[in-house]
Design an enzyme around this catalytic site. Structure first.
Site, PDB file in Angstrom:
ATOM      1  N   GLY A  11       0.808  -1.206   0.000  1.00 11.78           N
ATOM      2  CA  GLY A  11       0.000   0.000   0.000  1.00 11.78           C
ATOM      3  C   GLY A  11       0.844   1.259   0.000  1.00 11.78           C
ATOM      4  CB  ALA A  12       1.738   3.668  -2.354  1.00 11.62           C
ATOM      5  N   GLY A  13      -0.460   4.477   0.524  1.00  7.99           N
ATOM      6  CA  GLY A  13      -1.131   5.619   1.132  1.00  7.99           C
ATOM      7  C   GLY A  13      -0.155   6.345   2.030  1.00  7.99           C
ATOM      8  CB  ALA A  15       0.311   4.055   6.735  1.00  3.23           C
ATOM      9  CG  ASN A  38      -0.240   1.632  -4.405  1.00  2.15           C
ATOM     10  OD1 ASN A  38      -0.825   1.490  -3.333  1.00  2.15           O
ATOM     11  ND2 ASN A  38      -0.611   2.539  -5.292  1.00  2.15           N
ATOM     12  CE  LYS A  39      -7.255  -1.804  -8.336  1.00  2.49           C
ATOM     13  NZ  LYS A  39      -8.653  -1.759  -7.809  1.00  2.49           N
ATOM     14  CB  VAL A  82      -2.509  -7.177  -2.101  1.00  6.01           C
ATOM     15  CG1 VAL A  82      -2.410  -8.248  -1.021  1.00  6.01           C
ATOM     16  CG2 VAL A  82      -1.218  -6.382  -2.185  1.00  6.01           C
ATOM     17  CD  GLU A 171     -12.182  18.005   5.881  1.00  5.49           C
ATOM     18  OE1 GLU A 171     -11.434  18.874   6.364  1.00  5.49           O
ATOM     19  OE2 GLU A 171     -11.744  16.972   5.319  1.00  5.49           O
ATOM     20  CB  ALA A 316      -3.061  12.211   6.906  1.00  7.31           C
TER      21      ALA A 316
END
Length: 403
Positions: A11-13, A15, A38-39, A82, A171, A316
């Site tokens: 994952g490349a968020g 975190a 990452n996807k 994944v 938001e 975040a």
């Protein structure tokens, strides 16, 4: 055959990307192989997705190419989906192959959680990623274009219905309050014909803020034409709208968006991880219980405060601070040194209410409202970009729009 340890980050968020970046800063390619899976070939600023969904920024504004942040010369970048984590075999199953690991960091992000509300998954949009957010903005504009071209258009088709008054929901309606007047001018539609309706089961909005700030937010949004209905639990979501309250009132809309909660990636449950309300409870050192070399962070995990009373809210800043600890703890494992327990340094919370309004509590309780809060929100967003990609990324993607 190489004997250096293989560290795989899923994952490349906020975190995952921060973890990978910290690892390649602290370890040379000779010390360890770092693999980021990452996807997509891009990272997106998840805290900006509500703006993409409202159409106040473009999808590209919220997107950052991973190779601009992580050098392919210092880490292996794998763009794949994944499918499953086989922790007993120390192997990750991908759509196009498998990857083995010595150390694993699971940061696969979130999916919308409808809490079993009938029809929600089938009939409501959710703000989950770039594509889902873009679909919402396109659908909203389509409703305006369609209304403008039809003689006997359904007046309810212009209504935008948002379930949930937490961070994302509020938001989002704040951005809609900015965007709807623009769409009305573009399609020659009277603003009074468009309703932005927020539905919340709790008796107040934005429960993470003190009551005076929540009240400010509600009143500010209502002044700009947002209808907020509190203490109104959603019983069902139909193609026409939400059925709410004990009276089962039907609130109709042409666009229905659910923002009422999230859960960790479904890959966790598929992989046999022990789940609590959609996420993994991790140890203080951020490892999965009973696992020596498997860390779970970001929206996939519950991290409890020092008193053990409640988990930290998934933000975040939390995810990026977790990444720092995970990088250090993996290196400690490699050196057979003690691991550190995670300690959250809460720098405050700010919520936007559109481009030029907001609320915030920073620096141990200092409160902000209005343009000051909106300006601080942009500072926080730019700081996030800086931590991800440095000054160059801030200059390229940063929020510098005047009020």
């Amino acid at each position: 055959m190489s004997t250096k340890p293989k560290i795989v980050v899923l994952g490349a968020g906020h975190a995952g990307l921060t973890t990978a970046k910290k690892l390649i800063q602290k370890l040379s390619p000779e010390q360890a192989e770092v693999v980021l899976v990452n996807k997509h070939n891009y990272h997106y600023e998840a805290t900006w997705l509500h703006e993409v969904a409202a159409g106040t920024i473009s999808p590209n504004d919220a997107r950052v190419m991973i190779s601009d942040v992580i050098s392919p010369n210092k880490a292996t970048l794998v763009y794949d989906t994944v499918l499953e984590i086989k922790k007993d075999e120390k192997r990750v199953v991908l759509e196009n192959g498998d990857i083995t690991y010595d150390y694993l960091v699971v940061a696969l992000g979130w999916k919308s959680n409808d809490f079993g509300i009938k029809g929600m998954g089938e009939n409501a949009f959710a703000i989950e990623d770039i594509d889902s957010s873009r679909l919402i903005s396109e659908h909203i504009e389509y409703q305006f274009a369609k209304f403008n071209n039809e003689e006997n258009a359904d007046p309810d088709s212009l209504n935008i219905l948002v379930g949930g008054a937490g961070f994302t929901g509020i938001e989002f309606v704040g951005e809609l309050a900015d965007k709807v007047p623009q769409l009305c001018r573009k399609y020659d539609i009277d603003r009074s014909k468009v309703k932005i309706i927020n539905i919340e089961a709790a008796p107040s909005i934005l429960p993470m803020f003190e009551q005076d700030l929540s009240t400010y937010a509600r009143e500010a949004l209502e002044e700009r034409g947002v209808e907020i209905r509190m203490a109104a639990p959603i019983k069902e979501c139909t193609p026409e709208g939400f059925i709410i309250g004990e009276e089962k009132e039907l609130v109709k809309a042409g666009t229905i968006v659910w923002t009422g909660g999230v859960k960790g990636s479904p890959i966790l449950e598929k992989s046999g991880f022990d789940m609590v309300k959609g996420k993994v409870n991790v140890n203080p050192d951020l490892r999965m219980p009973d696992e020596e070399d498997l860390f779970v962070i970001g929206d996939c995990s519950w991290v409890w405060d020092n008193e053990g009373d409640r988990p930290y809210a998934p933000t975040a800043q939390l995810a990026m601070q977790e990444a720092d600890y995970v990088a250090d703890n993996i290196i400690a494992l490699m050196k057979k040194e003690p691991l550190k327990n995670f300690v959250f340094d809460n720098k405050g919370t700010v919520a936007s209410l559109g481009h030029s309004d907001g609320i915030g509590s920073i620096f141990s309780g200092y409160k902000l409202t209005g343009k000051k809060a909106a300006a601080m929100k942009k500072v926080i967003d730019n700081r996030s970009l800086y931590l991800v990609g440095g000054a160059k990324l801030v200059l390229k993607k940063g929020k510098v729009r005047p009020f």
